[in-house]
Structure formats: structure tokens, C-alpha cells
Design a protein around this motif. Sequence first.
Motif, PDB file in Angstrom:
ATOM      1  N   GLY A  12      -4.687 -11.858   0.862  1.00 29.66           N
ATOM      2  CA  GLY A  12      -5.719 -11.001   1.403  1.00 29.66           C
ATOM      3  C   GLY A  12      -6.242 -10.051   0.339  1.00 29.66           C
ATOM      4  N   ILE A  13      -7.351  -9.407   0.673  1.00 28.97           N
ATOM      5  CA  ILE A  13      -7.916  -8.388  -0.219  1.00 28.97           C
ATOM      6  C   ILE A  13      -7.622  -7.027   0.415  1.00 28.97           C
ATOM      7  CG2 ILE A  13     -10.000  -7.500  -1.336  1.00 28.97           C
ATOM      8  CD1 ILE A  13     -11.170 -10.336  -1.130  1.00 28.97           C
TER       9      ILE A  13
ATOM     10  N   PHE B  59      -4.644  -5.541   4.712  1.00 29.77           N
ATOM     11  CA  PHE B  59      -5.746  -6.380   4.213  1.00 29.77           C
ATOM     12  C   PHE B  59      -7.043  -6.076   4.953  1.00 29.77           C
ATOM     13  CE2 PHE B  59      -2.461  -9.875   3.170  1.00 29.77           C
ATOM     14  CZ  PHE B  59      -2.242  -9.323   1.920  1.00 29.77           C
ATOM     15  N   VAL B  60      -8.119  -6.011   4.178  1.00 27.49           N
ATOM     16  CA  VAL B  60      -9.452  -5.917   4.776  1.00 27.49           C
ATOM     17  C   VAL B  60      -9.940  -7.317   5.144  1.00 27.49           C
ATOM     18  CG1 VAL B  60     -11.836  -5.214   4.363  1.00 27.49           C
ATOM     19  CG2 VAL B  60      -9.939  -3.870   3.405  1.00 27.49           C
TER      20      VAL B  60
ATOM     21  N   VAL C 235      -3.815  -9.612  -2.850  1.00 25.49           N
ATOM     22  CA  VAL C 235      -2.358  -9.708  -2.734  1.00 25.49           C
ATOM     23  C   VAL C 235      -2.008 -11.078  -2.161  1.00 25.49           C
ATOM     24  CG1 VAL C 235      -0.270  -8.710  -1.747  1.00 25.49           C
ATOM     25  CG2 VAL C 235      -2.171  -7.225  -2.410  1.00 25.49           C
ATOM     26  N   MET C 236      -1.107 -11.750  -2.872  1.00 30.93           N
ATOM     27  CA  MET C 236      -0.727 -13.096  -2.457  1.00 30.93           C
ATOM     28  C   MET C 236       0.735 -13.095  -2.050  1.00 30.93           C
ATOM     29  SD  MET C 236      -1.282 -16.486  -4.712  1.00 30.93           S
ATOM     30  CE  MET C 236      -0.915 -18.084  -4.055  1.00 30.93           C
ATOM     31  N   HIS C 237       1.025 -13.537  -0.834  1.00 31.96           N
ATOM     32  CA  HIS C 237       2.401 -13.682  -0.364  1.00 31.96           C
ATOM     33  C   HIS C 237       2.807 -15.125  -0.670  1.00 31.96           C
ATOM     34  CE1 HIS C 237       2.635  -9.973   2.317  1.00 31.96           C
ATOM     35  NE2 HIS C 237       1.408  -9.963   1.820  1.00 31.96           N
ATOM     36  N   GLN C 238       3.616 -15.280  -1.682  1.00 29.26           N
ATOM     37  CA  GLN C 238       3.883 -16.605  -2.261  1.00 29.26           C
ATOM     38  C   GLN C 238       5.374 -16.889  -2.152  1.00 29.26           C
ATOM     39  OE1 GLN C 238       4.745 -19.433  -3.926  1.00 29.26           O
ATOM     40  NE2 GLN C 238       4.810 -18.467  -5.936  1.00 29.26           N
TER      41      GLN C 238
ATOM     42  N   PRO D 295     -11.741  -1.372   8.176  1.00 31.21           N
ATOM     43  CA  PRO D 295     -10.414  -1.394   8.817  1.00 31.21           C
ATOM     44  C   PRO D 295      -9.502  -2.431   8.155  1.00 31.21           C
ATOM     45  CG  PRO D 295     -12.064  -2.440  10.230  1.00 31.21           C
ATOM     46  CD  PRO D 295     -12.815  -1.855   9.069  1.00 31.21           C
ATOM     47  N   THR D 296      -8.205  -2.175   8.237  1.00 30.76           N
ATOM     48  CA  THR D 296      -7.232  -3.110   7.648  1.00 30.76           C
ATOM     49  C   THR D 296      -6.295  -3.645   8.728  1.00 30.76           C
ATOM     50  OG1 THR D 296      -5.739  -1.281   7.168  1.00 30.76           O
ATOM     51  CG2 THR D 296      -7.212  -1.961   5.391  1.00 30.76           C
TER      52      THR D 296
END
Length: 1008
Positions: free
Chosen positions: A718-719, A839-840, A726-729, A833-834
Motif C-alpha cells: 500500500g501507499i 494505507f491510503v 510499504v510492502m508486506h512480503q 483517510p487511511t
Amino acid sequence: MAAARVVVDEAGKLSDVVLSVGACSAVATRLQALEERLREAGAPGDVARVIEAHDFAELTPIDDVRGSAEYRRQAAREIVLRALGGARRQRQDRGCRGMSMDRLSVSFTVNDEARQVQVPPLARLSSVLRDELRLTGTKVGCDAGDCGACTVLVDGAPVCACLVPAAGMEGASVRTVEGLANGRLSALQDSFLRHGAAQCGICTPGLLVTATALLEANPRPSEAEVQDALGGVLCRCTGYRKIVKAVMDVGTAGAPPPVALAGVGAAIPRLDGEPKVRGDDLFGADERPDDALSVAVVRSPYWHARFTFGDLDAFVKAHPGIIGVFTAADIPGRNRFGVIPPFADQPALADGTALFRGEAVATIAGERDAIASLDLSAFPIAWEELPHALTVAEARNGFAALHEDRKGNVLLEGTVERGDADAALASAAVTAAGSLETSYVEHAYIEPEAGYAFMDGDVLVIKACTQSPIMDRDDTAAILGLPAEKVRIIPTATGGGFGSKLDLSVQPLIGLVALKTGRPAGLTYTRQESMASTTKRHPAVMSATIGADAEGRVVGMVFEGDFNTGAYASWGPTVATRVPVHASGPYYTPSYRALGRAIHTNGPISGAFRGFGVPQAALMQETLYDELALQLGIDRLEFRLRNALRDGQPTVCGHVMDSGIGIAACLEALEPHWARAMNDADAFNAENRHRRRGVGVASCWYGCGNTGIANPSTIKMGIAADGRVVMHQGAVDIGQGSNTVIPQIAAEALGLPLDAFDFIYGDTALTPDAGKTSGSRQTYISGRAAELSGKALRERVLRYANVSDAAELSLKDGKLTVREGEASRTIALGDLPTDADGFVFAACESYDPPTVPLDAKGQGKPYAVYGWGAQMAELEVDMRLGTVKLVKITAAHDVGRAINPLLAEGQVEGGIAQGIGLALMEEYVPGRTENLHDYLIPTIGDVPPIETILVEVPDAEGPYGAKGLGEHVLIPTAPAILNAIRDASGAKITKVPATPDRVLAAIKAARG
Ligand code: FES
Ligand code: FES
């Protein structure tokens, strides 16, 4: 090495003595019988007499090429005398007659900083650096002087810190990996990073320190000088070629490609590489809370035995600092685990019966010093040895079933059948038949299994090295009777895995202690217990017949293989099913019947090891292909090209691929090299009689991911409001490069540069399931999930901005700019909003390969994507000694699309090094070679120049056309070497490794 801890009373009598000898034995061995006699004798004058009379029987487990038993005894006698003499002198020097020598004060400098430590006389420098000074960049792979991972500089000279007593460091200057960089990377560290010379990174500190000493003495070393200097440091991942280049190129390398622009195809250094070359990447043994308990494991000394415990409470009471003993009776959940749930059969702690030597039967938890000095020989357990079977032949020959429901000790049979193979062979113009045997092969990663566990509220957290966090979580939770969400697995850096760290090791053992005591609990396997208790490559006994017509087209093949899967299932079912699918090799084989069996024995558990049985089967098939080509008088490379599977032809499973089959392209890429090598060999042989040069070729194919069953990966990204992607890897990088390659794919798909990314790596509480690191699936399957996620995220942004896919994105100062032609729109992310992740814009996508399960005859679509490859070996055989010297390996691998050519090359070279080991030297002998001294893996001097050719035949399923690579690269190496040995000498090898005695015997057999 010998170490002595001596306590002398007022009368000068030895009141206590601890002796440990390492130099004449593979691992340091306590000489307890001698200690006892010395305590009884006591008087100084008796010491030499007692030592002289001692038979040193403790040091004779192996009477091998590295020193006869007698040699070991003599050496031990001498060094024990010296150690005791030295200890006495130290006592006299300090004028401390009658004083216990439990701790000595040592002053020395470490990385130019003055340090003073109080150390036990027996403490190794490596332990003091790591445990007392918290300089964990110095790694410990063996504690026996075999791996070189602990190398530090003492007064400028490289030494193994595990062999040096810290007590001897008075006044010395010690330099560790942490002292190489001075605020920024040294030129050598930078060179390692740029060349891809660090993969998992566990060996990297030892190599950097050793190479630093070399370069300080010789700034422009030759290749031979580099190999000579680094010969004592083992690396299991890289194949050493990039290490040699990194050392030789120090200070001369150009600027690396900018990471900012690195998408698919960029040969950037690994994104997680800096901590590896700085030495501050934290592996399983590198982090322990101050209040952590240590855990020791009691293991079966027998291949098969019943056991009963004595008074465990009394044992605990009698040992100050020991907190508790835990057995199967303490396990609150299901005391069974296994990587394939329907076959789960292994207890975390054996319950009354041990099925193999090294099986865990109890754990002992205590304070660090109490565990370190614990004498396990006093542990209250009574053993009743039972009959055992170590080979397939023994296990099948009427031996009682190890597991009730597995008759004849057959765990599983896998079959693939297509056409009428018998009829095809009967009609063939030529046939070639043979049998071949392979040995146990040990993964020999430099990092033994390690980790620690602690309670975070009611959640059990385990930080340990692993290849499969989600599987670890689910199995550990089941064993400990916890819901899965009450167990959190955070993988540490993992110092090599190659398949074995897919299975549970320390996790349930430390988890149980943390759960029961409420205190953090840490466990690091010794080298010996790592090798004795964890999985191996399956030894195989195989036979096959292949037939071809007069034009050299293969018409049929039958194959049968028994694979020794050891005491528990582990990955045995996978090997039994994968082997028949692949045993044809990457060739069109119209009629085919193949059977693979996984057979239980009381031997070490065989599991996953780079290729899941396919490397063994390729040895059988590729050596018979040479036989057929020779019978037909067809050039061996041409014979393979004639039979190479083509688009539109069915595999032996009936799977027809319309595109993406790259084996012919790989073989064609070798053609000019083949012609040159054959000429070179002819010229060499014309000049030499006793050394003969030969050339061999072999191919591979390998289906990526699970065989015909679900195999999904999910990637979330997400941004964020601050303008970072940000990458959840969750795909674990054990050195193969997924922490770099998967982000490259995501960046390409999203259309934003990699330097805009932050990463959250594998953590079962934070990252979605990206599956296990196994089966060459991460680049393809997790990579495809990353591609889908990147594209979905891009789509969300484009929709929000109401622009087409042609738009360009950029991020700066928390603002996202979307440009299309002349139009541009800037989005202030902080104003939007996030979601719960902050994440936006967000996306989370999964990918599962579209496979079709195999039917009863093994027909279906077991994999959606295959990788392809062919390798050529050039070597010389000494016809009088049977020794083999590799000259060059040329490797052509179809990777579909090279996402990162630098890392792909590293995978090829590392796989080839392991293939060399399989072919020429690696033979794990159960109970005998549980160390890196007797078990040989290739050193820097064993790997010849490697030329890698990356072929790109795109695959329709793979991300940007990419295919898997990790397993493939090991498969053709050993058969290419065997074929080259035969070409050089006529020797037909029927058992690997092709050690000099076997080669010599085969040469004699060929001569008749
Ligand atoms: S840990 Fe010292 S040589 Fe292996
Ligand atoms: S990089 Fe050398 S052992 Fe992993």
C-alpha cells in the motif's frame, strides 16, 4: 585444540579437572574417563603417568583417512599434557596456589577499543566475543575449526575464534567484522555487495575478515592467492566464484546500477545485503534476552530404542541453575508434526520409543552457565536397544513396520504411466539399462538451527531461522495445544536452508519451555546435533531402461527407484511423487512407466533438499542417455537436442504446453562451447597419458511449486500517508534473493521506483501467507502475487485520479503525482483517510498456480510452470589415482525472464557447487560423519570457473515471463560430471559420490 580447567588445592593436588580435546578429533570431546582418573590420582607427579596409561578410547569413533586411531591417541596424549602444563604454569604465574581458576581477567583490544573481561579458562574467544561483548558478527558454524565462520584477526592474522581460548588473548589486538567498516562500508564490503558475494550471509563475516588480512598484505592478489587465503572458510550458498571476483575487484568495480530505477531485469545488489556485509544481520543464534533460559536436548544414542526416565525431579534438584526437564508427558497438544499434514508422524519429543539416532527425547532448561556446564551422562534415562534397519534392503526384507499403518515400511509409492513402455522397449533399435545408487547428502548450511521463544502476553513468539513461518506456526500451535493466532513466528535471518529448514527443529522445544516457565528460552543446535537430527537428501537405489529408434529418437523408458526416507515422513511423499514425474528428463518420451517409493528405515530422516529426488533420478537417466548416444554413434549433445521436449508435445504426464519450453534453447546455447571443449579435450589427451580430459553434458527440467495441489501466495502492499510504499512480503529469503526479486517485480507492476519502498518481511502477525521457500516457487508464485498486487494498487491510484494506464506515478514529500501527457495531478496523501495498516491506497492479491491433480496413472498437469537447463562439465581424471579435477562448468538455464541477472547467476553458481559435492565428495554416513571435518563439502578450491548463460524463453504464467531457478541449477551438474568422467576414462560410475576409490575401481572394470 585442547582446553583444560584445573582446580588445585592447597597441597597442590588436582581436586578438579575438565579436559576437552578438539584437534585430533572432529569435534571437541570431553575426556571424562581421564578426568576421573586424574582426580583420583591428584598428586602432580602422577599426572604424566596417568595420561600415559590412558587409552583415549573416546577419540576413536572413526579410523579414517584423516588420521588413524593411533595417530589420534598420540596427538591427544601430547596436547593434554601440554594443556595441563599450561594451566599449571598460569596458576604459578599468578601466584594463586590453592585458588580456583574459574575466571581469569583478560585485557585486550577489540576493534581498537580496550576491553577487559573475566572469562573461564576454557572459554572460546568466539563465545566471549559473542556472549560477553555482544559482537555477534563473528558467527559460529561448527565450534571445531572446520567452517571458518568464526574467523577474526588476532594481531593481524586470521584465526578461528572457536579454537582460541579467550584466556590467551592478554595484550592481543582482535579485529572482527564489526571493525572493518568505519562509518561506511569498506571497499571490500562494498565489493562483496556489488558482486553478489553474500547470499544468506552467514559465512560472509569470516570471509571478509580473512580477505581483509590478505588484501592488507597483498592488495592485488591473483585468483590462486585468493583461493589459497580463503580456503579455510566454507560457503554453502554462493559457489565461491563471486567471492573470488569480489576480492580481486576491490576498489576497481564501477558504480552499481541505481536502485531507484531498478525494476525487472536490473542486476542490482540484494536489497537486504548491507547488514550481511556489515555483520549485523541477526541470525537464529545472534539474539537472546538477558533473562533467557538455555535449553539442552537429550537425544537417542541408538537407531531404535525404548526408554524410560528415572527421577527427573531429583535430577533438577541436584543441579543448581537447572529449572526443569520436559518430556513428551509435558506436551499439552498433539505430539505429532509433519510438513505434509496427512502424513504428520514425528513427535516433538519421542514418547517411550526413539526411531532414529539423534531423536529428541527430553529437553532440559536452565540458566546459561548451568546448561553450558551440564554433564548429560548423568541424565536419568534407561535405554533398551531394539533391532534396527538402516537401508532400504533391510527395511523391506521382513523388518517390522516402523509405523503401524505403513506395511513393508512403504511410506508412499508414486507412479507415472503413459503408453506401453514394455512394448516400446521391445521394439527399440537400441536400449540402455543400468542401476545407480546415491548416498545421504547433508545440507550443511553454515548456520545450525537456532532461535528463542518468549511470551508476549498470551501470545507465544518464536524468533528462529526457518524457510516456512506459517507451517512452523501451525505445527507448533498444534503441538502446544494453542490456537494458531496465539503463536507468532518471526523468522530471523536464515543462514542457508536448502530444504531442511522447512521442517520444525527448535521451535516446539523452545516454545514448550517458554510456555511452561514463562521465561524466554533459547536453543542453538550444536553442529553435531544439527547434522544428526535434521533431514538429509534421500539416498536412492534406482534402475532404468531407455530405448531409442535407429534415428536416435527415444521411444520408451521404464524407471524404478527406492528412496530411503528414514524414520519419519517429512517430505518423503513429495519425493515419491515428484521423481516419477521428472525421471524422463526434459525429453519427449512417448511411452513411459516410472515408479518412485519412499521407504522408512531407522536412518536419518530424509526430507527436502534442492530438487526433491529429481537430482538423483537425473543421474540415472542422463548417464543412460550417454550410453544410448554412444551405441548409436550420435554426438551426445545432438542426441539430447533430437529428443528435447518441444512446445506442443506432451510431457510424460500428458501435459501439453503451447509455449515456454526452453530446453532446446539451452542445449543450443551450449553448442559452441561443446565444440570448443571437445577440441580442447582431444588436444589435451594427445599430450597426456595418465591424465585424461573428458566432457559431459546433462539437462534438467523442474516443475515450480507443489505437485498438483494448491500452492498460493499472497502479497499485500500500500501507499502510506507519509508517501512511502510499504510492502508486506512474507516470502522468507534464505539467501536466494526473494527479498530483492519480489520487490523488483512489484515496483515494475506499480510503476514506482524501488527506493520509494519500505518492507515488512516475514512475520506471521504482519505479513500474509506467501507460502514456504521451497520448490523454486517464490520468484514465480510469490512474484506473480506481487505483480498482481502491484498492478491492483496502480489501478486503484489511476482510478482515483481518473487517468488511463499510460499515466506515470511519482512520490515526493508525502505527495503522489499522477501525470498523463501534459496533465498532472498531485495528491496530498496526508489529507486522505487511511485503513488499519495506515494505507491510503492498498492492495492484497493472491496467486495459486493453475494445476490439475495427477490421476492414478500420474496423468494431469502437476505444475503450471517449469524451468529448464543444461550444463556441460569439463574435467580431468588421473588414471592412476582416480582423482577428478574440474576444469570448467558451462551452464545454460532458461529462467523465462531474468528479473535480476546478478542474483540469478549467483543461484546457478551456488547450485553447481552443491552438484559438485553430490557428484564427487558428499556422503553422509549415519553416525559417523556428523561434523564438517569428516563430511566434506566443496571448498573454494573445488569449484572451477563457471560460465552462466541465462536463456529467456518467456512463460505465459510467470511474472513478466519468469520461471523458477533455485532447484534446477543443481540437477544437471552431477550427471554432467559423471558423463565427463566416463568420456575421459571409460569409467561407468554406479554409486555417487564418485570418490577416487570408486573412480579407480570403475576404470579397472572398464578395462576388463
Ligand atoms: S565455528 Fe569456528 S571454525 Fe566453525
Ligand atoms: S552466503 Fe555463504 S553460506 Fe550462505
